[in-house]
Scaffold this motif. Structure first.
Motif, PDB file in Angstrom:
ATOM      1  N   ASP A 217       0.804  -1.262   0.086  1.00 12.74           N
ATOM      2  CA  ASP A 217      -0.021   0.032  -0.222  1.00 12.74           C
ATOM      3  C   ASP A 217       0.822   1.214   0.016  1.00 12.74           C
ATOM      4  O   ASP A 217       0.142   2.503   0.333  1.00 12.74           O
ATOM      5  CB  ASP A 217      -1.036  -0.050   1.245  1.00 12.74           C
ATOM      6  CG  ASP A 217      -0.241  -0.307   2.504  1.00 12.74           C
ATOM      7  OD1 ASP A 217       0.979  -0.543   2.513  1.00 12.74           O
ATOM      8  OD2 ASP A 217      -1.030  -0.695   3.275  1.00 12.74           O
ATOM      9  N   TYR A 218       2.205   1.205  -0.344  1.00 21.54           N
ATOM     10  CA  TYR A 218       2.750   2.624  -0.540  1.00 21.54           C
ATOM     11  C   TYR A 218       3.475   2.408  -1.809  1.00 21.54           C
ATOM     12  O   TYR A 218       3.178   3.297  -2.743  1.00 21.54           O
ATOM     13  CB  TYR A 218       3.726   2.961   0.829  1.00 21.54           C
ATOM     14  CG  TYR A 218       4.753   2.058   1.304  1.00 21.54           C
ATOM     15  CD1 TYR A 218       5.966   1.980   0.718  1.00 21.54           C
ATOM     16  CD2 TYR A 218       4.327   0.970   2.270  1.00 21.54           C
ATOM     17  CE1 TYR A 218       6.897   1.163   1.212  1.00 21.54           C
ATOM     18  CE2 TYR A 218       5.240   0.149   2.750  1.00 21.54           C
ATOM     19  CZ  TYR A 218       6.689   0.118   2.102  1.00 21.54           C
ATOM     20  OH  TYR A 218       7.401  -0.734   2.486  1.00 21.54           O
ATOM     21  N   ASP A 219       4.782   1.598  -2.090  1.00 13.62           N
ATOM     22  CA  ASP A 219       5.183   1.618  -3.288  1.00 13.62           C
ATOM     23  C   ASP A 219       4.272   1.190  -4.596  1.00 13.62           C
ATOM     24  O   ASP A 219       3.780   0.127  -4.336  1.00 13.62           O
ATOM     25  CB  ASP A 219       6.510   1.162  -3.353  1.00 13.62           C
ATOM     26  CG  ASP A 219       7.570   1.927  -2.601  1.00 13.62           C
ATOM     27  OD1 ASP A 219       7.430   3.071  -2.086  1.00 13.62           O
ATOM     28  OD2 ASP A 219       8.767   1.362  -2.417  1.00 13.62           O
ATOM     29  N   ASP A 220       4.403   1.463  -5.531  1.00 12.57           N
ATOM     30  CA  ASP A 220       3.855   0.804  -6.842  1.00 12.57           C
ATOM     31  C   ASP A 220       4.891   0.012  -7.488  1.00 12.57           C
ATOM     32  O   ASP A 220       5.818   0.220  -8.192  1.00 12.57           O
ATOM     33  CB  ASP A 220       3.359   1.780  -7.859  1.00 12.57           C
ATOM     34  CG  ASP A 220       2.572   1.392  -8.931  1.00 12.57           C
ATOM     35  OD1 ASP A 220       2.686  -0.030  -9.069  1.00 12.57           O
ATOM     36  OD2 ASP A 220       1.991   2.095  -9.808  1.00 12.57           O
ATOM     37  N   TRP A 221       4.774  -1.331  -7.068  1.00 12.52           N
ATOM     38  CA  TRP A 221       5.804  -2.378  -7.516  1.00 12.52           C
ATOM     39  C   TRP A 221       5.063  -3.448  -8.629  1.00 12.52           C
ATOM     40  O   TRP A 221       5.739  -4.262  -8.970  1.00 12.52           O
ATOM     41  CB  TRP A 221       6.263  -3.153  -6.303  1.00 12.52           C
ATOM     42  CG  TRP A 221       5.436  -3.589  -5.324  1.00 12.52           C
ATOM     43  CD1 TRP A 221       5.226  -3.149  -4.317  1.00 12.52           C
ATOM     44  CD2 TRP A 221       4.376  -4.611  -5.421  1.00 12.52           C
ATOM     45  NE1 TRP A 221       4.369  -3.857  -3.334  1.00 12.52           N
ATOM     46  CE2 TRP A 221       3.687  -4.613  -4.060  1.00 12.52           C
ATOM     47  CE3 TRP A 221       4.145  -5.802  -6.352  1.00 12.52           C
ATOM     48  CZ2 TRP A 221       2.597  -5.800  -3.940  1.00 12.52           C
ATOM     49  CZ3 TRP A 221       3.302  -6.726  -5.980  1.00 12.52           C
ATOM     50  CH2 TRP A 221       2.537  -6.782  -4.793  1.00 12.52           C
ATOM     51  N   SER A 222       3.706  -3.033  -9.111  1.00 13.62           N
ATOM     52  CA  SER A 222       3.059  -3.864 -10.012  1.00 13.62           C
ATOM     53  C   SER A 222       2.927  -3.303 -11.303  1.00 13.62           C
ATOM     54  O   SER A 222       2.921  -4.049 -12.182  1.00 13.62           O
ATOM     55  CB  SER A 222       1.851  -4.338  -9.540  1.00 13.62           C
ATOM     56  OG  SER A 222       0.869  -3.313  -8.998  1.00 13.62           O
ATOM     57  N   GLU A 227      10.026  -0.264 -19.712  1.00 10.23           N
ATOM     58  CA  GLU A 227      10.718  -1.445 -20.238  1.00 10.23           C
ATOM     59  C   GLU A 227      10.141  -2.808 -20.254  1.00 10.23           C
ATOM     60  O   GLU A 227      10.999  -3.804 -20.282  1.00 10.23           O
ATOM     61  CB  GLU A 227      12.232  -1.431 -19.456  1.00 10.23           C
ATOM     62  CG  GLU A 227      13.127  -0.496 -19.703  1.00 10.23           C
ATOM     63  CD  GLU A 227      14.298  -0.181 -18.664  1.00 10.23           C
ATOM     64  OE1 GLU A 227      14.387  -1.261 -17.917  1.00 10.23           O
ATOM     65  OE2 GLU A 227      15.145   0.607 -19.076  1.00 10.23           O
ATOM     66  N   GLN A 228       8.797  -2.813 -20.016  1.00 14.44           N
ATOM     67  CA  GLN A 228       8.054  -3.859 -20.067  1.00 14.44           C
ATOM     68  C   GLN A 228       8.424  -4.794 -18.744  1.00 14.44           C
ATOM     69  O   GLN A 228       8.218  -6.015 -18.936  1.00 14.44           O
ATOM     70  CB  GLN A 228       8.145  -4.814 -21.240  1.00 14.44           C
ATOM     71  CG  GLN A 228       7.415  -4.092 -22.352  1.00 14.44           C
ATOM     72  CD  GLN A 228       6.214  -3.707 -22.325  1.00 14.44           C
ATOM     73  OE1 GLN A 228       5.449  -4.314 -22.034  1.00 14.44           O
ATOM     74  NE2 GLN A 228       6.083  -2.204 -22.156  1.00 14.44           N
ATOM     75  N   TYR A 229       8.692  -4.305 -17.593  1.00 18.24           N
ATOM     76  CA  TYR A 229       9.072  -4.920 -16.384  1.00 18.24           C
ATOM     77  C   TYR A 229       8.123  -4.516 -15.235  1.00 18.24           C
ATOM     78  O   TYR A 229       7.891  -3.109 -15.385  1.00 18.24           O
ATOM     79  CB  TYR A 229      10.419  -4.818 -15.816  1.00 18.24           C
ATOM     80  CG  TYR A 229      11.612  -5.533 -16.705  1.00 18.24           C
ATOM     81  CD1 TYR A 229      11.660  -7.025 -16.787  1.00 18.24           C
ATOM     82  CD2 TYR A 229      12.656  -4.834 -17.412  1.00 18.24           C
ATOM     83  CE1 TYR A 229      12.569  -7.502 -17.359  1.00 18.24           C
ATOM     84  CE2 TYR A 229      13.253  -5.740 -18.078  1.00 18.24           C
ATOM     85  CZ  TYR A 229      13.316  -6.925 -18.290  1.00 18.24           C
ATOM     86  OH  TYR A 229      14.275  -7.751 -18.906  1.00 18.24           O
ATOM     87  N   HIS A 230       7.577  -5.127 -14.224  1.00 12.34           N
ATOM     88  CA  HIS A 230       7.047  -4.472 -13.201  1.00 12.34           C
ATOM     89  C   HIS A 230       7.778  -3.775 -12.232  1.00 12.34           C
ATOM     90  O   HIS A 230       8.806  -4.013 -11.998  1.00 12.34           O
ATOM     91  CB  HIS A 230       6.356  -5.818 -12.425  1.00 12.34           C
ATOM     92  CG  HIS A 230       5.241  -6.337 -13.033  1.00 12.34           C
ATOM     93  ND1 HIS A 230       5.550  -7.587 -13.778  1.00 12.34           N
ATOM     94  CD2 HIS A 230       4.160  -6.136 -13.142  1.00 12.34           C
ATOM     95  CE1 HIS A 230       4.401  -8.173 -14.393  1.00 12.34           C
ATOM     96  NE2 HIS A 230       3.418  -7.250 -13.936  1.00 12.34           N
ATOM     97  N   GLY A 231       7.229  -2.803 -11.849  1.00 15.08           N
ATOM     98  CA  GLY A 231       7.844  -1.798 -10.570  1.00 15.08           C
ATOM     99  C   GLY A 231       8.162  -0.381 -11.014  1.00 15.08           C
ATOM    100  O   GLY A 231       8.943  -0.348 -12.069  1.00 15.08           O
ATOM    101  N   LEU A 232       7.523   0.545 -10.099  1.00 14.60           N
ATOM    102  CA  LEU A 232       8.040   1.938 -10.472  1.00 14.60           C
ATOM    103  C   LEU A 232       8.695   2.061  -8.820  1.00 14.60           C
ATOM    104  O   LEU A 232       8.423   3.358  -8.425  1.00 14.60           O
ATOM    105  CB  LEU A 232       6.871   2.725 -10.344  1.00 14.60           C
ATOM    106  CG  LEU A 232       6.373   2.706 -11.972  1.00 14.60           C
ATOM    107  CD1 LEU A 232       4.980   3.522 -11.882  1.00 14.60           C
ATOM    108  CD2 LEU A 232       7.065   3.073 -13.059  1.00 14.60           C
ATOM    109  N   ASN A 233       9.550   1.176  -8.460  1.00 14.63           N
ATOM    110  CA  ASN A 233      10.081   1.335  -6.976  1.00 14.63           C
ATOM    111  C   ASN A 233      11.406   0.768  -7.105  1.00 14.63           C
ATOM    112  O   ASN A 233      11.866   0.260  -8.102  1.00 14.63           O
ATOM    113  CB  ASN A 233       9.190   0.958  -5.787  1.00 14.63           C
ATOM    114  CG  ASN A 233       9.258  -0.671  -6.007  1.00 14.63           C
ATOM    115  OD1 ASN A 233       9.568  -1.267  -6.970  1.00 14.63           O
ATOM    116  ND2 ASN A 233       9.166  -1.308  -4.708  1.00 14.63           N
TER     117      ASN A 233
END
Length: 334
Positions: A217-222, A227-233
């Motif tokens: 519920d804090y970082d967006d990891w999904s 680059e077609q990988y999951h995660g903005l953290n």
């Protein structure tokens, strides 16, 4: 260690904290603000970290037998504070956070006492991208480089940071070192490059395991990045030559928006959290979009001042065997 050496270390700690916080505020347009050490239990405001650490909890008389909890970090509180301050996009806050994590291991880099710079920056929808995440990480790294230079010029502590920070996604890291566990992957890549930001921490990789766990519920990891990988953290690591290992200085990321929160609550089977105060605010679009994280104050001091134990730069409590071991190695804990 002599009195003069101890006092020089204390002066150097003060310089690190002053210099880095000022550089960070300038780089990210942050306002230093006051922050709590205690929040109300049962609101969803406290940071769950990886979901298993127990917060320090105690009854509070005027809360009608409800409890207060000592914060783990201020990841969620900061976002509420951004809303309350009505800051503009690309304005943010910096806090001098103090926390207790009683389930933390005792080691040369871990303590149950946590001190970090917790920061949060308001962003626009178009900023929710991997390129923006990298931009902010580079600015943070430049603040670290400037602080290292100030410490070198004042006290002569050697400079070991590379001028360029490297980036790699956790899936790419897995493909590079398929036979190593996540921590050894971190050591290998950081030893090679000196300073690395590992993108995408929390989502399962191709081997069915996450590089490391993250709360839902804090970082967006999904979210799928460019680059077609999951995660903005991700995590910022440097190579510590004194300890001969990688050292994580920061965990940070673009925060979940409404859709990412709903998705990650489902992925982690924690949809019940949606009933909590913080989560209701987010799910009803009452919180600003943001990016934020924590930067370990003692970790950064440990690294820049070339110490061998975090107890040399912070006052905490340690098992007796740790004190005996450090004394035998000529290390004096505060």
């Amino acid at each position: 260690m002599s009195k003069q050496e101890i006092l020089q270390t204390e002066r150097a700690i003060a310089l690190v904290k002053k210099t880095f916080s000022e550089n960070l505020c300038d780089a990210l347009n942050l306002y230093p603000i006051s922050s709590p050490m205690i929040v109300n239990e049962g609101t969803g405001i406290n940071d769950d970290l990886n979901g298993i650490e127990r917060p320090v909890s105690f009854p509070v008389k005027f809360l009608n037998n409800n409890h207060g909890v000592v914060v783990h970090s201020l990841a969620k509180w900061k976002r509420i504070r951004l809303k309350e301050l009505s800051l503009d996009a690309h304005e943010g806050i910096l806090t001098d956070m103090r926390a207790l994590r009683p389930d933390e291991d005792s080691s040369p880099i871990h303590s149950i006492y946590v001190d970090q710079w917790d920061w949060e920056l308001k962003i626009d929808e178009q900023d929710r991208s991997l390129s923006y995440l990298k931009k902010i990480v580079r600015l943070i790294y430049q603040s670290l480089l400037k602080t290292e230079e100030a410490i070198y010029e004042t006290y002569g502590y050697k400079r070991t940071l590379p001028q360029k920070l490297s980036f790699i996604h956790s899936e790419q890291l897995l493909q590079l070192y398929p036979n190593l566990d996540p921590k050894d992957r971190e050591h290998a890549i950081t030893k090679e490059y000196g300073a690395v930001f590992i993108i995408g921490v929390g989502h399962k990789l191709s081997n069915g395991e996450a590089h490391d766990s993250r709360s839902s519920d804090y970082d967006d990891w999904s979210t799928i990045s460019e680059e077609q990988y999951h995660g903005l953290n991700g995590d910022l690591l440097v190579w510590d030559y004194e300890l001969d290992r990688s050292l994580e200085l920061s965990s940070m990321g673009i925060r979940v928006d409404k859709s990412a929160l709903e998705h990650q609550l489902r992925l982690t089977d924690s949809i019940d959290k949606s009933k909590l105060y913080y989560h209701r605010l987010l799910l009803t679009d009452q919180l600003p979009l943001s990016i934020g994280g924590g930067l370990g104050q003692s970790r950064i001091c440990l690294f820049l001042l070339k110490k061998r134990h975090i107890g040399e730069v912070q006052a905490s409590i340690w098992p007796e065997e740790v004190r005996l071991q450090t004394e035998s190695e000529g290390i004096q804990l505060l």
